[in-house]
Write a protein that holds these residues in place. Sequence first.
Motif, PDB file in Angstrom:
ATOM      1  N   PHE A   1      46.083  17.834 -21.352  1.00 48.48           N
ATOM      2  CA  PHE A   1      45.744  18.931 -22.252  1.00 48.48           C
ATOM      3  C   PHE A   1      46.946  19.844 -22.499  1.00 48.48           C
ATOM      4  N   LEU A   2      47.791  20.028 -21.470  1.00 45.66           N
ATOM      5  CA  LEU A   2      48.960  20.890 -21.611  1.00 45.66           C
ATOM      6  C   LEU A   2      49.963  20.345 -22.624  1.00 45.66           C
ATOM      7  N   MET A   3      49.976  19.020 -22.776  1.00 46.03           N
ATOM      8  CA  MET A   3      50.955  18.438 -23.708  1.00 46.03           C
ATOM      9  C   MET A   3      50.399  18.305 -25.123  1.00 46.03           C
ATOM     10  N   LEU A   4      49.132  18.672 -25.336  1.00 45.04           N
ATOM     11  CA  LEU A   4      48.516  18.512 -26.656  1.00 45.04           C
ATOM     12  C   LEU A   4      49.269  19.218 -27.784  1.00 45.04           C
ATOM     13  N   PRO A   5      49.670  20.506 -27.622  1.00 42.35           N
ATOM     14  CA  PRO A   5      50.384  21.158 -28.734  1.00 42.35           C
ATOM     15  C   PRO A   5      51.676  20.447 -29.115  1.00 42.35           C
ATOM     16  N   TYR A   6      52.403  19.967 -28.121  1.00 41.45           N
ATOM     17  CA  TYR A   6      53.698  19.323 -28.385  1.00 41.45           C
ATOM     18  C   TYR A   6      53.502  17.912 -28.940  1.00 41.45           C
ATOM     19  N   LEU A   7      52.489  17.220 -28.427  1.00 40.86           N
ATOM     20  CA  LEU A   7      52.181  15.887 -28.946  1.00 40.86           C
ATOM     21  C   LEU A   7      51.725  15.962 -30.395  1.00 40.86           C
ATOM     22  N   SER A   8      50.868  16.920 -30.695  1.00 36.17           N
ATOM     23  CA  SER A   8      50.393  17.074 -32.077  1.00 36.17           C
ATOM     24  C   SER A   8      51.530  17.477 -33.007  1.00 36.17           C
ATOM     25  N   ALA A   9      52.459  18.298 -32.495  1.00 35.33           N
ATOM     26  CA  ALA A   9      53.611  18.704 -33.308  1.00 35.33           C
ATOM     27  C   ALA A   9      54.452  17.495 -33.693  1.00 35.33           C
ATOM     28  N   ILE A  10      54.680  16.611 -32.735  1.00 29.00           N
ATOM     29  CA  ILE A  10      55.482  15.406 -32.996  1.00 29.00           C
ATOM     30  C   ILE A  10      54.799  14.524 -34.047  1.00 29.00           C
ATOM     31  N   VAL A  11      53.497  14.300 -33.857  1.00 27.19           N
ATOM     32  CA  VAL A  11      52.753  13.431 -34.775  1.00 27.19           C
ATOM     33  C   VAL A  11      52.754  14.001 -36.191  1.00 27.19           C
ATOM     34  N   ILE A  12      52.495  15.312 -36.314  1.00 30.87           N
ATOM     35  CA  ILE A  12      52.436  15.940 -37.632  1.00 30.87           C
ATOM     36  C   ILE A  12      53.794  15.941 -38.312  1.00 30.87           C
ATOM     37  N   ILE A  13      54.839  16.259 -37.551  1.00 31.18           N
ATOM     38  CA  ILE A  13      56.181  16.331 -38.132  1.00 31.18           C
ATOM     39  C   ILE A  13      56.646  14.974 -38.635  1.00 31.18           C
TER      40      ILE A  13
ATOM     41  N   SER B   1      45.137  26.874 -27.749  1.00 31.87           N
ATOM     42  CA  SER B   1      43.998  27.537 -27.111  1.00 31.87           C
ATOM     43  C   SER B   1      42.884  26.543 -26.782  1.00 31.87           C
ATOM     44  N   MET B   2      42.782  25.478 -27.580  1.00 35.07           N
ATOM     45  CA  MET B   2      41.741  24.479 -27.361  1.00 35.07           C
ATOM     46  C   MET B   2      41.942  23.731 -26.045  1.00 35.07           C
ATOM     47  N   GLN B   3      43.206  23.594 -25.606  1.00 35.68           N
ATOM     48  CA  GLN B   3      43.481  22.831 -24.400  1.00 35.68           C
ATOM     49  C   GLN B   3      42.808  23.460 -23.176  1.00 35.68           C
ATOM     50  N   TYR B   4      42.739  24.792 -23.146  1.00 36.98           N
ATOM     51  CA  TYR B   4      42.115  25.463 -22.004  1.00 36.98           C
ATOM     52  C   TYR B   4      40.611  25.262 -21.992  1.00 36.98           C
ATOM     53  N   ARG B   5      40.007  25.278 -23.165  1.00 34.36           N
ATOM     54  CA  ARG B   5      38.564  25.042 -23.252  1.00 34.36           C
ATOM     55  C   ARG B   5      38.212  23.608 -22.858  1.00 34.36           C
ATOM     56  N   LEU B   6      39.028  22.656 -23.316  1.00 31.74           N
ATOM     57  CA  LEU B   6      38.779  21.260 -22.955  1.00 31.74           C
ATOM     58  C   LEU B   6      38.945  21.040 -21.466  1.00 31.74           C
ATOM     59  N   ALA B   7      39.936  21.712 -20.869  1.00 30.00           N
ATOM     60  CA  ALA B   7      40.167  21.567 -19.428  1.00 30.00           C
ATOM     61  C   ALA B   7      38.977  22.083 -18.618  1.00 30.00           C
ATOM     62  N   MET B   8      38.262  23.106 -19.134  1.00 26.04           N
ATOM     63  CA  MET B   8      37.100  23.641 -18.425  1.00 26.04           C
ATOM     64  C   MET B   8      35.867  22.758 -18.612  1.00 26.04           C
ATOM     65  N   ILE B   9      35.824  22.039 -19.733  1.00 29.11           N
ATOM     66  CA  ILE B   9      34.645  21.233 -20.032  1.00 29.11           C
ATOM     67  C   ILE B   9      34.600  19.966 -19.188  1.00 29.11           C
ATOM     68  N   THR B  10      35.757  19.308 -19.046  1.00 29.87           N
ATOM     69  CA  THR B  10      35.791  18.029 -18.343  1.00 29.87           C
ATOM     70  C   THR B  10      36.877  18.002 -17.282  1.00 29.87           C
ATOM     71  N   LYS B  11      36.578  17.344 -16.189  1.00 31.49           N
ATOM     72  CA  LYS B  11      37.553  17.152 -15.113  1.00 31.49           C
ATOM     73  C   LYS B  11      38.028  15.698 -15.047  1.00 31.49           C
ATOM     74  N   ALA B  12      37.449  14.849 -15.925  1.00 32.57           N
ATOM     75  CA  ALA B  12      37.797  13.430 -15.902  1.00 32.57           C
ATOM     76  C   ALA B  12      39.209  13.184 -16.420  1.00 32.57           C
ATOM     77  N   ILE B  13      39.686  14.064 -17.297  1.00 35.54           N
ATOM     78  CA  ILE B  13      41.022  13.913 -17.878  1.00 35.54           C
ATOM     79  C   ILE B  13      41.974  14.869 -17.175  1.00 35.54           C
ATOM     80  N   PRO B  14      43.136  14.387 -16.725  1.00 30.66           N
ATOM     81  CA  PRO B  14      44.100  15.264 -16.026  1.00 30.66           C
ATOM     82  C   PRO B  14      44.487  16.465 -16.886  1.00 30.66           C
ATOM     83  N   SER B  15      44.652  17.624 -16.261  1.00 30.12           N
ATOM     84  CA  SER B  15      44.978  18.855 -16.987  1.00 30.12           C
ATOM     85  C   SER B  15      46.334  18.759 -17.688  1.00 30.12           C
ATOM     86  N   GLN B  16      47.234  17.927 -17.128  1.00 30.89           N
ATOM     87  CA  GLN B  16      48.558  17.775 -17.735  1.00 30.89           C
ATOM     88  C   GLN B  16      48.465  17.187 -19.136  1.00 30.89           C
TER      89      GLN B  16
END
Length: 285
Positions: free
Chosen positions: A251-263, A234-249
């Motif tokens: 933010f979309l990969m954040l849940p999967y990237l965090s899953a890999i790092v944590i696992i 859910s945080m990825q959508y809020r971050l995407a609205m706050i800044t346009k400097a970072i590509p939306s793609q």
Amino acid sequence: IGELIIERSGVINVAIEGMMLIAASVGFITAFYTESLFIGCIAALLIAGLIGVLHAFMSVYLKGHQIIIGLGLLIFCTGLSALVYRIFIGIRVVAPKIPVLQRVDIPLLSKIPYVGSIFFSQPVLVYLAYVLVPIVAIVLFRTPLGLRLRACGENPRAIDSLGINVYKFRFYAIVTGSSIIGLAGFFLPAVLTGSFSDGMVGGRGWLSLQLVIFGRWIPKYVLVGSLLFAYIESMQYRLAMITKAIPSQFFLMLPYLSAIVIIVFVYKRSEAPLSFMKPYDREKR
């Protein structure tokens, strides 16, 4: 929770994504034609349970390679979900819709600032997920049934020597877990979108597989992990609205990237059932 039940019996199911997708498709079609979300929910449970029967038969009784079976069912269910949708709905200019489940406020608890609106103002299926966690935990760790199920995943030969049928326990565990997975699939059209689209699960099945590892095969920790990854998603959508400097793609990969790092860090300290992913052969010595 569905995958946790399956893995506690010593079997892995990598077809979660496909099971959720076919359950979402069949559940949506049934709810659309019957105009009943309840009947659609039952249809989703049944179709996922049926796929679970197929998985259990091949992995438990035929002793096939569980990863290969799961990947095969993943591809099969993904294709079947799209086929069934096109047979019954067809190709339309405007996608059909079903009424989504409305939020149900729990008296008093829903009025708690901030926390109340997040946890206690949700659709019925969310509350059902809350209830499933303690129920599964009690059954697994406080009942003879749970002890036998865990023994099937830890030392099936020992439990078999007591006259308990390992094959049946694993079979029922897979079917039960698959039905719960089907309920998760139906949640998407019934709560989030009101419609069905190809690939709408969006990798949540794979995240569920990782959540079981994250939770170390314990229901309460799986719940904590689910809330954590839900927050990141859910945080990825809020971050995407706050800044346009970072590509939306990104933010979309954040849940999967965090899953890999944590696992990567969690898996080193987690202990899977000793007979996990090992087909049981009564005649083998």
